[in-house]
Design an enzyme around this catalytic site. Structure first.
Site, mmCIF file in Angstrom:
data_model
loop_
_atom_site.group_PDB
_atom_site.id
_atom_site.type_symbol
_atom_site.label_atom_id
_atom_site.label_comp_id
_atom_site.label_asym_id
_atom_site.label_seq_id
_atom_site.Cartn_x
_atom_site.Cartn_y
_atom_site.Cartn_z
ATOM 1 C CE LYS A 1 -14.496 3.972 18.947
ATOM 2 N NZ LYS A 1 -13.655 2.724 18.997
ATOM 3 N N GLY B 1 -5.333 5.143 12.739
ATOM 4 C CA GLY B 1 -5.774 3.759 12.587
ATOM 5 C C GLY B 1 -5.665 3.304 11.145
ATOM 6 C CD GLU C 1 -0.186 8.663 12.169
ATOM 7 O OE1 GLU C 1 -0.185 9.525 13.057
ATOM 8 O OE2 GLU C 1 0.411 7.586 12.257
ATOM 9 C CB CYS D 1 2.026 4.939 11.810
ATOM 10 S SG CYS D 1 2.361 5.820 13.323
ATOM 11 C CD GLU E 1 0.264 0.558 7.751
ATOM 12 O OE1 GLU E 1 0.987 1.032 8.611
ATOM 13 O OE2 GLU E 1 -0.945 0.876 7.610
#
Lengths: 533, 533
Positions: free
Chosen positions: A192, A249, A273, A310, A400
């Site tokens: 996707k 994401g 993740e 990340c 985050e």
């Protein structure tokens, strides 16, 4: 037609369903020029439910044949994809730069990494160790009962759904790490595409589809869909023919997919993740020795890719004192000098501005420095500070912030530092900055750090993830949904495998890798001991 | 006091919390004589929430020290447990026979298997391959960027909750496969004893606790609790200090634990072995050649342990014809001659009677034979048949019947056989009975079988699970909650491990197994290739 796309570098806006380009009939989405926010041509047709179903059916249909392809054939296929991606040349780089706003050298580097990952897995296939072949031979005379003949290998888990990431348009998207490891394992893949870079996705999808065809593989080995409607992405995870999911994401996005996967009649693994603030621990000796030198290196790591990694250093932990003061002075100066850098999408930019404004307004948080402003969607770097006591009292300070923002937590003493680390959620990385005199303090921290993270590093920052055999890019929840695995490096292939055991089967029914005499000369364990090829 | 329990073989009814015997204050439960249904002395105190909390706290406290014990020390600990269990002698066997109704030779065999499993994992520890040590050395001169030094090892995942199984009072209970693999991995273990054999559980728990103490390990490495209240078992899975769960039991029980584990703030893996009907495929050639010989072997496998095995042959698939008729005649005769055999608990017996009555009353199911009746809680074996068409139309016919019952599905042709197999849920095993002339038909089935099961065997039945390196006792959902792993054999240790990567760390901070020069002489991968010790 996949071939035409590849060599012309033209972008049609079509889906790629099992080797066929097809206009998506479920709405239209468009790429956006990251620097201006202007829509890019062409429009991309989102997949309808029927088109998604066709992709799943083709993947399922291809599965048994694909997973039994020879190791050399699959290795050559991965190498062919890598070659095709490089052959796309400037058409790919130009579109990717436009869609992401990332600097050209960064995209070129990421392309090299993407090709390198595919080639790494080609090597993993030729080595064959990932099959974990084991033979426990029969012992017909064993007492009290004879022992049967048992042989084991890993097989592919089934078709895999891969969700492209916003921040790695090549290395963690259509032909990125998840796709490479799943294809290597023998799993058909349905990607996707991330809506932030549909044109890049189509070009890379064409490179894979051409390789599928050129290598004589079933078309269903690969499909690429665009989804204008979130329900299509959800239906992909819910489809009974999908047996695992790879995702990079946001935490909310990952949790939503985990929930769908768990609520299926047959629950499946989701490798998501999600979020990590990657603590950096500045020990006292290191600060005494080189506070002023660490600061610019930190600012460089913080601002790389506008902080959209990340593994971005989002948290600095240190004990109060003159060393930390020197570091903060130098770091504030370095951060203030950082130029504004374009972010991936207007939405990401808006979220960053909201999060930094919220930190700046927090009563227990001081703003130490803001970087320079830039274009409309530029990231203005930010350095904040708070105390350990306040950090422990406000869990939201752990959230985050996606972008070049970092929070310094000033600890009164080593006990307070321990408490802050113990209160952290799971992380991808922790970075230690050490002098010789800090070794003993660091040694005492190691068990705690091992429980919290997937990778512990010294003298640097988590950004820059080496693709190799000893890399772990993973970590305890919520850094990832499954801390038992990695999404980068050769070990990632194990996410898409499961073991099968064969008992007393005639040779004609055994996979060739387990035949007597080891005709494929693969590494095997005999009664648990390594046997010569 | 753990020591007293061990050597006297007396049973106190106490919990074992981190090496201390302590009366449970959360209600009382009792073992039951399986043959009479009479309650056995003494009463066992169920754990209170505070006692459970103490066990979890002790496990957490012990975790860091225990996971860093040397491989030899941990191996010796497992061997010590095995020795202690054997030393319990008749006290253990007598109590276990009383609580389970299983024949003495079966219990003695299971004790040998239990000790053998512990010793297998001692060997796995001494071998060290499970650590998956990997080193990618630095390349300071690499262009365009230098390569960092990366080293990887597996570490223990954290304290593990183990739920004892009803049907393997030794090999899958307190010191069973889950406990052995978790302890080997370096995880403290808290066992929730199965209420069907609390006395057996206490004796074995004492054997472990004595070994913990004798080997100088922290007491929290092992605790044994009884739970009178289901909420205590649920609280164990929900406790944030528990990082994985091992369970063998019913589908409903497994699903409930999976749900709790998923709803935690930090979701954790649940390895639940739940339900399997273990199809047996009788090919036409085999039936033509030896239908009459397969039948008694089938009846023997069906009735072993009163059919209370997860690998019990609950489904027979074959193509209609004279061969199948001959088999059914002989099988009906063999099943009718089976003596009634005591079941594990009155509750299991009642469930078996309900399930077989329901099948007997099913309009599309014929009863081919019933075995002999026996004592109050004896299992009366049962053989039923239906057609492929009816089997496909009634999904409930796939449900596991725990006990010596099996359903024959008569298929019109090979296409119908494929359809039935395709409609099956995930299974632990499939058994093939073949003649030379069946090989080609079987070969065509192999991809389908691999997708459905964890172990494919020829010429026998799934009962009798060899404990070795090439065993997979697992399989796709709902046979287990996680088809990527096995609960039997050396590979099971991987369920309780996760990888950690170390980048550019000084030697003093690296685990010894990853030091330069390989001081522990363990198998390691250097740049992905096996390096000499």
């Amino acid at each position: 037609m996949a071939d035409t796309t590849l060599h012309s570098g033209t972008i049609s806006g079509d889906l790629l369903i099992a080797g066929h380009a097809e206009r998506g009939t479920g709405g239209v989405l468009r790429g956006v020029d990251a620097s201006s926010g202007a829509a890019l041509e062409p429009g991309f047709g989102g997949a309808s439910k029927a088109q998604l179903d066709a992709a799943c059916a083709a993947a399922w249909e291809a599965f048994d044949a694909y997973r039994e392809t020879g190791l050399e054939q699959r290795a050559a296929f991965l190498e062919h994809i890598a070659g095709n991606i490089l052959e796309l040349g400037d058409a790919l780089i130009d579109r990717c730069v436009a869609e992401t706003g990332l600097p050209r050298p960064r995209i070129e580097g990421e392309r090299a990494r993407t090709a390198g990952q595919l080639r790494l897995f080609a090597g993993v296939l030729r080595d064959g160790g990932f099959l974990d072949l084991r033979i426990d031979p029969a012992q017909p005379d064993r007492k009290p009962l004879p022992r049967v003949d048992l042989r084991l290998r890993n097989i592919a888990i089934g078709p895999v759904a891969v969700f492209g990431a916003s921040n790695f348009p090549l290395a963690f998207s259509v032909a990125g790490g998840d796709t490479a490891s799943a294809l290597a394992a023998g799993c058909p893949v349905i990607v996707k595409a991330h809506e932030a870079h549909p044109g890049t996705s189509e070009l890379v999808g064409g490179a894979i589809a051409e390789a599928v065809s050129a290598c004589g593989l079933p078309g269903g080995v690969f499909s690429l869909i665009f989804a204008e409607d979130r329900a299509i992405a959800q239906a992909l995870v819910a489809d009974p023919r999908i047996k695992a999911v790879g995702f990079t994401g946001s935490r909310a996005g990952g949790l939503a997919l985990m929930k769908i996967a768990q609520e299926r009649h047959e629950p499946i693994p989701v490798y998501a993740e999600m979020s990590s603030i990657n603590p950096v621990i500045l020990f006292e000796g290191a600060l005494a020795e080189r506070a002023a030198a660490i600061a610019p290196a930190f600012a460089a790591a913080l601002s790389m890719g506008a902080g959209q990694f990340c593994t971005n250093p989002g948290l600095i932990l240190a004990i109060d004192g003159p060393g930390l003061d020197r570091f903060l002075g130098a770091a504030a100066e370095a951060v203030a000098a950082l130029p504004g850098a374009g972010m991936l999408t207007p939405g990401i930019h808006a979220a960053y501005d909201r999060a930094t404004a919220s930190l700046a307004a927090h009563s227990q948080v001081a703003t130490l420095a803001r970087g320079k402003t830039g274009g409309t969607y530029a990231c203005q770097a930010a350095l904040f500070s708070t105390t350990a006591v306040d950090f422990l009292a406000h869990r939201t300070l752990q959230e985050e912030v996606f972008g070049a923002a970092s929070l310094v937590v000033r600890c009164a003493d080593i006990g307070s530092l321990h408490k802050v680390i113990e209160a952290l959620e799971g992380q991808l990385t922790v970075s230690l900055h050490l002098a010789e005199s800090d070794i003993e303090n660091a040694r005492l921290l190691m068990p705690l750090l091992e429980r919290k993270v997937g990778r512990i590093l010294a003298g640097g920052f988590g950004t820059g993830v080496e693709v190799g055999h000893a890399m772990v890019h993973g970590g305890p929840y919520p850094a990832t949904s499954d801390g038992r695995s990695t999404s980068v490096g050769s070990l990632a292939i194990h996410r898409f495998l499961r073991p099968v055991s064969y008992q007393d089967l005639p040779q004609a029914l055994l996979p060739e890798a387990l035949h007597d005499g080891n005709p494929l000369a693969l590494p095997r364990l005999l009664d648990g001991k390594a046997a010569a090829g």
